[in-house]
Design an enzyme around this catalytic site. Structure first.
Site, short mmCIF file in Angstrom:
data_model
loop_
_atom_site.label_atom_id
_atom_site.label_comp_id
_atom_site.label_asym_id
_atom_site.label_seq_id
_atom_site.Cartn_x
_atom_site.Cartn_y
_atom_site.Cartn_z
N HIS A 81 0.62 2.72 -4.27
CA HIS A 81 1.86 3.07 -4.49
C HIS A 81 1.91 4.62 -4.45
O HIS A 81 2.78 5.29 -3.88
CB HIS A 81 2.50 2.37 -5.73
CG HIS A 81 3.90 2.93 -6.24
ND1 HIS A 81 5.06 2.58 -5.60
CD2 HIS A 81 3.71 3.96 -7.13
CE1 HIS A 81 6.00 3.18 -6.37
NE2 HIS A 81 5.46 4.00 -7.20
N HIS A 130 12.29 -0.45 -2.70
CA HIS A 130 12.22 -1.00 -3.93
C HIS A 130 12.27 -2.36 -3.75
O HIS A 130 12.95 -3.21 -4.43
CB HIS A 130 13.47 -0.41 -4.59
CG HIS A 130 13.06 -0.04 -5.85
ND1 HIS A 130 13.64 -0.40 -7.08
CD2 HIS A 130 11.99 0.60 -6.30
CE1 HIS A 130 13.17 0.32 -8.16
NE2 HIS A 130 12.15 0.81 -7.61
N HIS A 132 9.73 -5.12 -4.30
CA HIS A 132 9.24 -6.00 -5.08
C HIS A 132 10.23 -6.24 -6.64
O HIS A 132 10.54 -7.47 -6.84
CB HIS A 132 7.85 -6.10 -5.55
CG HIS A 132 7.29 -7.31 -6.35
ND1 HIS A 132 6.92 -7.10 -7.60
CD2 HIS A 132 7.62 -8.38 -6.08
CE1 HIS A 132 6.70 -8.29 -7.94
NE2 HIS A 132 6.92 -9.03 -7.02
N ASP A 152 15.35 11.91 -5.52
CA ASP A 152 14.38 12.74 -4.62
C ASP A 152 15.35 13.56 -3.92
O ASP A 152 14.83 14.70 -3.50
CB ASP A 152 13.88 11.65 -3.61
CG ASP A 152 12.63 10.95 -4.11
OD1 ASP A 152 11.96 11.61 -4.84
OD2 ASP A 152 12.26 9.83 -3.39
N GLU A 348 8.78 4.26 -16.67
CA GLU A 348 9.28 4.86 -15.15
C GLU A 348 10.85 4.63 -15.68
O GLU A 348 11.83 4.23 -14.99
CB GLU A 348 9.11 3.81 -14.24
CG GLU A 348 7.68 3.86 -13.73
CD GLU A 348 7.46 3.17 -12.30
OE1 GLU A 348 8.41 2.37 -12.17
OE2 GLU A 348 6.29 3.39 -11.92
N SER A 349 11.25 4.94 -16.98
CA SER A 349 12.55 4.87 -17.51
C SER A 349 13.25 5.76 -16.28
O SER A 349 12.89 6.83 -15.95
CB SER A 349 12.76 5.50 -18.84
OG SER A 349 12.19 4.58 -19.68
N GLY A 579 9.12 10.10 4.55
CA GLY A 579 9.05 8.38 4.45
C GLY A 579 8.37 7.75 3.22
O GLY A 579 8.17 8.62 2.46
N ASN A 580 8.19 6.77 3.67
CA ASN A 580 7.70 5.88 2.51
C ASN A 580 6.75 4.72 3.16
O ASN A 580 7.23 4.05 4.07
CB ASN A 580 8.90 5.42 1.73
CG ASN A 580 8.58 4.44 0.50
OD1 ASN A 580 9.16 3.18 0.67
ND2 ASN A 580 7.87 4.63 -0.27
N SER A 582 5.35 0.79 2.11
CA SER A 582 5.42 -0.39 1.20
C SER A 582 4.39 -1.06 1.51
O SER A 582 4.54 -2.04 2.70
CB SER A 582 6.87 -0.85 1.07
OG SER A 582 6.73 -2.00 0.29
#
Lengths: 908, 227
Positions: A81, A130, A132, A152, A348-349, A579-580, A582
């Protein structure tokens, strides 16, 4: 503001422990001195997802075993990740093949790409997954997905101005979809609406492959003055490190390392605490506070806290500047005072930002935060690089105990990089041979009429108003076009009318059949959707949703998709700006369809010139002329029709010709500018029939269509209406403009065909010689499906629970049918998965790919010679392992359960 | 002299910029007011914009009514200052008891954003005098808690006194009693409306220009009012 502790402490990590190990553990803290003194102590690295060789590498870097806190930090930063360890070697193509662009102010590797659109203004946009979390906890998973991407954008110095959400769910009529979809939609709306960001588009797609693994992608668009661009570098030793925003709690602990990087099967209920909980109000205040800080030039560097929380923000900002950092962890405001150092570092608050501030600006920063009612706390300071030129170290203490002493770059840049084995899925050749063009087609008017009504009512083609009216599209007052239009169009400068158009598209079925061309098709569609508004496409973002990278078949799909996108962008002359990725989107051994979602951004010099998709009402007797641009071929494989009518997926997806797409886009921009176009609508899923219906229903203006001669006989009318050939657009042209318009088409080399007229008075869509259907009947068919599926009392009940409790969507529905899961077994699952991971250097046998064969349809009557074999070379391997960082750390997701037995039980 | 219309920003206000833009397009000068500042800076009228003041995690508007600026607004409204509450602003006006009744969760439990036809029924208020009685207008509605409720006696009184300013036509988007979309106080200077007139002031971004009438009304009202 503070003084350093004894510098000797951090410069001598090998120092003999000051206190006995038993004393340290009694206080609950594993310190650096203690770690140095207890090299043989067993550590749960495998449970945290680290492999033996990765753990050895950490020990080598540190010259000792890591402390508990350090181990947590490495495990999350080196997870798939955050580290992009499987994708890096492929993603660098986006840089290598990038067409030259003088607009790009920040590119891949930043929080989001920034593109200049005028002398004064730039825009930034990015899409992220996002997935899962949204399956485990639909409302909060989706809500925090929006929150994360917004930060971001904010971190680049931009004001967020719009969001979009590409969503994919399991079968529309599956009971679990009635749990997931309403929760996700309410979460997207709940967060975005409360943040005051118009939602201007997206996708809602249903396919059984997403049953146990919905895809929730979120895109955000931001606008900034060119000179307000922010950096993430923690530059300037002596500068203060400030944490601003929400308190840090236990939510999202392990969200990255456990949820996102290891597949698990059962017991998603137990994982609920790992999903973060969103507070859009705090985020709204954070946005306003940050923008005020930027404008007053009060920050040196800024980074949002997303995946991997404080760990990621501290190490990335320090590594980017080559500096060190000294952090007093007990200064972090906690929601739960009992939190331990490793929990604070991994939390990850949501709704937090890390600022780097010059000491003399600190007071002004704290004052601005106070004005907006946001917490801001100085938690550390930037320290100098070593005198020998080496980067500085990150030193973290917890109540005077030294718990972390690491080179920050080792977490950010020195993570493992894998050239994982890849192989074309063994079933692909059979799948491609099973062509939908051989399926029986409707060939008489009555069957055609019935097909059209069934198609426009099918879940993927049906009207999505039930979803989109839960989103605010008006707020900020700059929304010029929003869903169901082909693109969202936002005015970014009220003075000049300058605006941008945005579209996100993907087609998992096409990508399943051919990931290389399927990805190009997604790019082509998003590009075309931007072009039909009259905008000039200039930049690309992407969210690559795939199964497990440890499956060579999935890895091959991924490599092909990346290659397709990089090649496609080069051909279109627009760069990928970010980009991202997953991975691990699968259920048991079954991966989702490879689903690259591509976002394209375009510029409109004046949004007043924008072209909408709907036919335009005219005074009595007047009408517009309809033209179909592009060429229609017999292309039905992977089509919506094949799926809806025959539940068929096979063959080769439609041809894609990006040079032609480019010509088409240039034509549309010019035609829009000179006023030749009343409307323009992209043809994609569902073909011409779908576009005709959508353009007619948009403003209640019917049309009369004549079939071109070559589409007259047999099943050819059907082909004309339902083929999904790419590169096509339906336009309506005002009377008097047709000659100039067709001359322009000829000049630009774009094929065109006159296919009829709008018919404002008729109230019907008529295809000459075939059928005439009233708009009311079309509307009823088109708009009834989603309310019927999701508008019932039960769906509403689930949603109200979610929004009322603010945390739990699953509970009310699942409490009725508790799952019989042994918690111990569930807790052990990720360990087994991590431990079983194969070594990447080994060439794997066919075991993993065989999973894909299971769902291959039988290749019965398709002759072998029809298989197109000259596409998509399969030798995409051979990437070097020392690739530079090619993308920014983001989200990735995991799968849960089995397709036939979802771990969250059915509601009904 | 140009009229000065205050637009309040609470933490969590979202449509404050849009309201200010609408004021400007109508020909007045928008003046931004801050929730923590009780000074109204001499404005001639006030708009409480849409949004989620203070997050609205509690009952909508329940915290905002206690903001320092609200004390001044309540006093000034009782003295005749024109006040328009849009969406969240309407909720705040009800919480502050400047208007009767309450806004509750939409009956269908979803947030809903659509272009909505309204019938203007009271044209004597400070914010609707530019309309004709019975005029139908198209204005976006977008809310999660826009279902207007009051006890039957209050509803009867509102209707009897001509204080129902606007009703939903062609479908009630949130289940409001008697299709009520907007109401006014006895004096007609305070109006609460659930739909968003500030989103219907430009052809490019709105479904119509019908929203502009609310903002031009107040200018007309101010010109006619004794200084």
């Amino acid at each position: 503001m503070t003084t350093h502790p004894d510098p000797a402490l951090r410069e001598t990590p090998g120092v003999v422990p000051q206190a006995g190990p038993a004393d340290d553990w009694a206080r609950g803290v594993d310190t650096v001195p203690r770690a140095a003194g207890t090299p043989e102590e067993l550590q749960p690295y495998a449970e945290l997802g680290l492999r033996d060789d990765e753990y050895d590498r950490i020990r080598h870097i540190l010259g000792r075993r890591p402390t508990q806190a350090e181990l947590a930090m490495y495990s999350i930063m080196w997870s798939e990740h955050c580290s992009y360890k499987s994708s890096k070697v492929h993603l660098r193509q986006f840089g290598e093949k990038a067409p030259p662009s003088d607009r790009l102010l920040a590119g891949i590797g930043e929080n989001a790409g920034v593109v200049q659109v005028s002398d004064e203004l730039a825009v930034t946009f990015k899409v992220e997954s996002h997935n899962h979390p949204s399956f485990v906890e639909p409302y909060q998973g989706a809500a925090t997905g929006v929150g994360g991407i917004v930060r971001d954008i904010l971190a680049m110095g931009a004001r967020p101005v719009a969001v979009m959400d590409p969503l994919r769910f399991g079968a529309a009529d599956h009971p679990d979809t009635a749990r997931v979809l309403p929760g996700v939609v309410a979460g997207v709306g709940g967060y975005g609406n409360c943040l005051g960001l118009p939602n201007i588009g997206g996708e809602v797609v249903f396919d059984p492959c997403y049953q146990g693994n919905p895809l929730v992608n979120a895109l955000c668009l931001g606008v900034l003055p060119v000179d307000r661009l922010q950096k993430k570098e923690a530059a300037g030793p002596g500068n203060v490190v400030v944490l601003m925003g929400a308190k840090t709690g236990r939510d999202g602990i392990g969200g990255v390392s456990v949820l996102a990087s290891a597949t698990f099967d059962e017991g998603s209920e137990q994982r609920r605490p790992s999903v973060q909980v969103g507070d859009p109000f705090t985020e709204k205040l954070l946005i306003e506070a940050c923008l005020e800080l930027y404008d007053a030039e009060l920050v040196v560097g800024i980074q949002d806290l997303g995946g991997a929380g404080l760990t990621c923000a501290l190490t990335e900002t320090a590594a980017a500047a080559g500096t060190g950092m000294r952090v007093w962890l007990e200064r972090v405001p906690l929601r739960e005072p009992s939190m331990e150092p490793h929990e604070i570092l991994a939390s990850e608050s949501q709704e937090r930002m890390l600022l780097v501030v010059a000491p003399d600006k600190l007071e002004a920063v704290l004052k601005t935060a106070e004005k907006w009612g946001v917490l801001a706390t100085a938690i550390g300071e930037v320290t100098a690089p070593s005198p020998d030129g080496q980067p500085g170290r990150l030193l973290i203490t917890w109540r005077d105990q030294e718990v972390v002493d690491v080179p920050p770059g080792s977490l950010v840049d020195d993570g493992p990089v894998y050239a994982r084995p890849m192989r074309e899925p063994a079933d692909l050749i059979l799948l491609q041979a099973d062509r939908a063009e051989t399926l029986p087609r409707p060939s008489d008017p009555e069957a055609l009429r019935e097909t059209l009504l069934r198609m426009i009512a099918s879940p993927n083609l049906a009207d999505k108003t039930w979803v989109t009216e839960q989103y605010d599209r008006y707020v900020l007052g700059n929304t010029v076009l929003a869903q169901p239009e082909d693109s969202g169009v936002i005015r970014i400068d009220e003075r000049t009318g300058l605006g941008v158009a945005l579209s996100v598209d993907g087609n998992g079925r096409y990508a399943r059949l051919d990931p290389y061309h399927g990805t190009k098709l997604a790019l082509a569609e998003a590009y075309r959707n931007v072009a039909v508004t009259g905008a000039k496409p200039i930049a690309v973002t992407n969210c690559l949703n795939f199964g497990s990278p440890e499956d060579p078949g999935v890895m091959w799909q991924f490599a092909e998709a990346v290659r397709g996108l990089a090649d496609g962008c080069l051909e279109l002359g627009i760069p990928v700006t970010g980009g991202n990725v997953s991975f691990y989107n699968q259920t048991g051994a079954a991966a989702i369809h490879p689903t690259p979602v591509v976002g394209v951004l375009g510029v409109l010099d004046n949004v007043a010139d924008q072209v909408p998709m709907g036919f335009v009402p005219r005074p009595a007797g007047d009408h517009d002329q309809l033209f179909l641009l592009g060429e229609t071929h017999v292309e039905l494989s992977g089509s919506e029709w094949a799926w809806v009518t025959h539940e068929h997926l096979g063959g080769i997806p439609p041809q894609v010709d990006l040079a032609r797409e480019r010509q088409l886009a240039e034509l549309l921009a010019e035609a829009a500018r000179v006023g030749h176009l009343s409307s323009a609508h992209d043809l994609s899923d569902g073909g011409l029939a779908q576009s005709l219906v959508e353009s007619s229903l948009r403003r209640g203006v019917g049309a009369r269509v004549v079939l071109p001669e070559r589409f007259a006989g047999g099943s050819m009318p059907f082909v004309f209406l339902f083929s999904e050939s790419a590169g096509r657009v339906l336009v309506s042209v005002p009377r008097g403009h047709e000659k100039a318009f067709t001359a322009l088409c000829a000049e630009r080399g774009v094929p065109w065909e006159f296919i009829g007229v709008t018919d404002p008075a008729s109230g019907a869509l008529e295809v000459h010689g075939q059928f005439r259907i009233g708009l009311d009947e079309l509307r009823e068919a088109h708009t009834g499906t989603l309310p019927r599926l999701f508008g019932g009392a039960e769906a509403a009940r689930v949603e109200v629970e979610a929004t009322r409790t603010g945390t739990t969507t699953v509970l009310p529905a699942t409490a009725e049918q508790p799952v019989d899961v042994d918690p111990a077994e569930v807790a052990a699952e990720p360990i087994a998965q991590a431990g079983a991971a194969p070594a990447e250097t080994e060439v794997e046998a066919t075991s993993a790919t065989s999973a894909d064969v299971a769902d291959a349809p039988a290749a019965d009557d398709a002759p072998a010679d029809e298989v197109v074999a000259d596409e998509a070379p399969t030798d995409a391997a051979g990437a070097a392992a020392d690739a530079p960082a090619a993308a920014d750390p983001d989200d990735s997701a995991t799968a849960t359960g089995d397709p036939d037995q979802p771990s969250a039980p059915d509601q009904r | 002299m140009t009229a000065r219309v205050g637009v309040v920003t609470f933490p969590g206000s979202l449509d404050d910029g849009d309201a200010a833009r609408a004021v400007r397009i109508a020909g007045a000068e928008p003046v931004r007011l801050w929730h923590g500042d009780p000074d109204l800076h001499g404005v001639d009228a006030v708009v409480l914009p849409g949004g989620f003041s203070y997050g609205d995690y509690l009952r909508c508007g329940a915290i905002a009514r206690f903001a320092p600026v609200m004390g001044s607004i309540v006093d000034a409204a009782r003295g005749g200052l024109p006040v328009l509450g849009i969406c969240n602003g309407f909720q705040i006006l009800c919480e502050a008891h400047l208007l009767p009744g309450a806004l509750t969760r939409n009956q269908h439990l979803h947030f809903r954003n659509r272009d909505q036809v309204l019938r203007i029924e009271a044209v004597g208020t400070a914010w609707t005098n530019a309309f004709q009685p019975g005029q139908e207008v198209l204005i976006p509605v977008k809310n999660g808690e826009g279902c207007y409720v009051a006890d039957p006696a209050t509803l009867d009184r509102l209707e009897a006194e001509g204080r129902v300013v606007a009703r939903y036509v062609g479908g009630n988007p949130n289940g409001s009693q008697r299709d009520i979309a907007a109401i006014t106080n006895e004096a007609g200077n305070v109006v609460g409306i659930m739909p968003h007139p500030e989103h219907a002031v430009e052809a490019l971004t709105g479904p119509s220009l019908d929203g502009l009438g609310f903002f031009t009304s107040v200018l007309k009202h101010l010109v006619g009012a004794p200084a």
